[in-house]
Scaffold this motif. Sequence first.
Motif, PDB file in Angstrom:
ATOM      1  N   VAL A 106       3.679  -7.803   0.573  1.00  0.00           N
ATOM      2  CA  VAL A 106       2.611  -8.017  -0.414  1.00  0.00           C
ATOM      3  C   VAL A 106       2.075  -9.445  -0.326  1.00  0.00           C
ATOM      4  CG1 VAL A 106       2.108  -8.161  -2.888  1.00  0.00           C
ATOM      5  CG2 VAL A 106       3.379  -6.208  -1.986  1.00  0.00           C
ATOM      6  N   ASN A 107       2.973 -10.411  -0.187  1.00  0.00           N
ATOM      7  CA  ASN A 107       2.539 -11.811  -0.086  1.00  0.00           C
ATOM      8  C   ASN A 107       1.740 -12.062   1.192  1.00  0.00           C
ATOM      9  OD1 ASN A 107       3.726 -12.544  -2.512  1.00  0.00           O
ATOM     10  ND2 ASN A 107       5.685 -13.080  -1.556  1.00  0.00           N
TER      11      ASN A 107
ATOM     12  N   GLN B 299       2.456  -2.718  -5.845  1.00  0.00           N
ATOM     13  CA  GLN B 299       2.637  -3.916  -6.659  1.00  0.00           C
ATOM     14  C   GLN B 299       3.576  -3.641  -7.828  1.00  0.00           C
ATOM     15  OE1 GLN B 299       1.244  -7.156  -6.021  1.00  0.00           O
ATOM     16  NE2 GLN B 299       2.895  -7.528  -7.487  1.00  0.00           N
TER      17      GLN B 299
ATOM     18  N   VAL C  46       7.146  -3.950  -6.756  1.00  0.00           N
ATOM     19  CA  VAL C  46       7.525  -5.359  -6.643  1.00  0.00           C
ATOM     20  C   VAL C  46       7.776  -5.954  -8.025  1.00  0.00           C
ATOM     21  CG1 VAL C  46       6.732  -7.657  -5.934  1.00  0.00           C
ATOM     22  CG2 VAL C  46       6.306  -5.679  -4.469  1.00  0.00           C
ATOM     23  N   ASP C  47       6.877  -5.664  -8.960  1.00  0.00           N
ATOM     24  CA  ASP C  47       7.010  -6.207 -10.321  1.00  0.00           C
ATOM     25  C   ASP C  47       8.293  -5.757 -10.998  1.00  0.00           C
ATOM     26  OD1 ASP C  47       4.582  -7.425  -9.945  1.00  0.00           O
ATOM     27  OD2 ASP C  47       3.425  -5.908 -11.041  1.00  0.00           O
TER      28      ASP C  47
ATOM     29  N   LEU D 195      12.386  -4.078  -4.282  1.00  0.00           N
ATOM     30  CA  LEU D 195      11.851  -4.815  -3.132  1.00  0.00           C
ATOM     31  C   LEU D 195      12.280  -4.245  -1.793  1.00  0.00           C
ATOM     32  CD1 LEU D 195      12.453  -8.424  -4.500  1.00  0.00           C
ATOM     33  CD2 LEU D 195      10.482  -6.938  -4.856  1.00  0.00           C
TER      34      LEU D 195
ATOM     35  N   ASP E  68       8.116  -7.336  -1.099  1.00  0.00           N
ATOM     36  CA  ASP E  68       7.489  -8.544  -1.631  1.00  0.00           C
ATOM     37  C   ASP E  68       6.928  -9.415  -0.518  1.00  0.00           C
ATOM     38  OD1 ASP E  68      10.152  -8.887  -0.840  1.00  0.00           O
ATOM     39  OD2 ASP E  68      10.406 -10.679  -2.064  1.00  0.00           O
TER      40      ASP E  68
END
Length: 779
Positions: free
Chosen positions: A263-264, A289, A292-293, A297, A260
């Motif tokens: 990704v951020n 993604q 993560v969803d 993580l 995560d």
Amino acid sequence: MVRAISKAAVIGAGVMGSGIAALLAGVGIEVKLLDVIPRELDENETEKNLTTEILAYRNQYAQAGLDRILNPKTGLLFHRDQARLITIGNMSDNMDMLMDCDWIIEVVVEELNVKKQLMKSIAQYRKAGCIVSTNTSGVSVSEIVEEMSHEFKEHFLGTHFFNPPRMMRLFELIPTADTLPEILTFMSQFGQKVLGKGIVLAKDTPNYISNRIGVFALVNAMQKMQKYDLEIPVMEQIMGVALGRPKSAIFRMLDMVGIDVFVNTARNVVSNTEDAAEKLAYTVPVFVQNLVDHGALGDKAKGGFFQKSIIDGKTVNCYWNEKKQAYEEPKPVLLAGIEKALKSSNKYAEMVYGDALENKVAWEHIKDILLYSASKVPEISEDYTMIDKAMVWGYNWELGPFQIWDAIGVSSSIEKMKSEGEMIPDWIEKRIAAGNMNFYIGKGDGSPYLCLDHRKMRVVKGNDDASLLDIGDGVLCLEFHAQGNAISPKSMGIIAQAAEELRNNWYGLVVGNQKKLFSAGANLSDIAAFIERKEWTELENFSMGLQNAMMELKYAAKPVVAVPFAAAFGAGAEIVMHAHQVAAQSELNIGLVEAGVGVIPAAGGCKEMLVRAVASCSDTSKISLLPALKKSWKTIMTGAVSKNAYDAIEKGYLSPTTQITMNPDAMIENGKKMVLQTYENGYRRLMPPIIPVLGDYGRTSILYELQGMVDGNFITEFDAYIGKKLAYVLSGGDAVAGTIVSEQYILDLEREAFLSLCGEAKTLERINYMLQTGKRLQN
């Protein structure tokens, strides 16, 4: 004004904030660690009769940060006692703690408005001239203080640590347009000399330098994986050690960091660039993604790109198979192109110019990184070397992008790029047109410290395994460069020549190098060969040669300073122990590990541990000496390795007067300064120590403890056999308790015990197992 930082405040006690606080305490700085007050009591706290007015509640988050620091599993502190320099508080009651601080570091949530409000609060308590910084990795540094006074802005900048702050070398400094040049210079010097960091000057652009290039490389690798329909284990091979990356490569590393977070960080560039191609380059694949969803993580969620599973009773690191939507056991196959590259003298060139699919993937990936990095000069930095440093120090790459470009050949690679229709940035074309065919000329280009470079320094003496270098100002450097910087008969020859040189015109000697580690110890292959051929006389001469070499260093005519770093094992540790002075790197792992291969130290290690045990006692009575003797015995018996330099002092490998250096790049230079200072102060040769031994009295006590270890199944019978031999040496052999013996007497005992252990079949089994696997055999 001569600046210094003796007191600091860290605002935000989370993982990063507590890590920064621990680092500062580790270098002797008083730290105030503050965080917010929890919004409301939870059910458990209400049941404990806590109220919002109780200090334990109000300091709860800061206390959690301190608890994290104190937890030995986190490894945030060098020594637990350093935590006494940390005082906790909260941001509602204790902002007055900032009033006498020299540096205030903000490490709160990554939200611009939150940071802005905090700066206004800090301004109410901050003394004039106090440096304030933000550790943000995503918010604009300039925007954080856009509403602050000019004087505040002049003393403000970004100071971006990488996690964990103690371990990671990278320290990005991000000045604003208002930051005073002297503040930037001071923080750069402070970061280098006090915190031991590698300094990278970055501009206030999205993700600065390290994460701008690093995240690009990570997303690019994922996109290549999808383009060529490859699976995670294959990409880990291609993007791993063959390309100079850590073994954790890409996906394993992201599991450790947090998918995560990655990704951020990628999204931060997508949100802050108008370049459509760049947006695409930072767009993570859908499958990432999706993980993560679904909360996958990484390690913090017990599953990410990899997940540990039990298969046939064994723990297996299974990988996420996107096609099967399940975790699958990897098949251990080494790709031919990678195997060939790892055996090559230039693995980078072999990887990108080979014919296999893995080579094609590597070429496209490296090409994209090189061109992207070049296109970001001067946007993210005016100096391309900063990009290389950021990737080496922040992402643990062996070489940065422009160093890789040199390795694969600038001219040949650009020719290939152009044949594929790529555009080369103008500044690169201008360099080539001006005749600059490489980005670097020699080792240590741009380093502020003394670098060992055989092309620039005179080799006074040398062979394949060791060299004596003239490092200037009348100082020599003894450098080992066999595999693992092992100590071999050739190395011993150079040590003897170093001692001879010191009788002449030199001021002293530094023992060190700038490779991956100080020394792995004596060459095990040589010892195994002696044993297998039953060449006992040659083996005894080898041991005696080691002992003589150490004694020549100890009683050299001029000062000898050892500068150990990374790892110093076995004979490598014994060299350090025989130096007059030591400047150790803070993260040093040092130990007498010989018991793990079935022998005891035989280069003076047993003798030196006994000497140090005696020196640590207030008197030479049996009652005083016995605990110190048993501690030394146990340290050698268990092959204890220090966690860091401070721990090495506690274990007796280093003296309490050891100078501890944070910056590994400064080791040789610091050693040279110590040599010259010692010489100028009037160097005197060491006096032989007085060594009282405890004979049967000490040995019996040790053997009683040894039997308990056997009965408790903590050690094998062969371990116990080694322990008895070691006890015999340290207690002085057949000498009566209270007898004063010489160093040579103990050396003879340790050599005799070493040779007798080499005659044991189980010793050869341990040595061969170590050579084959790198692990200790419990036989």
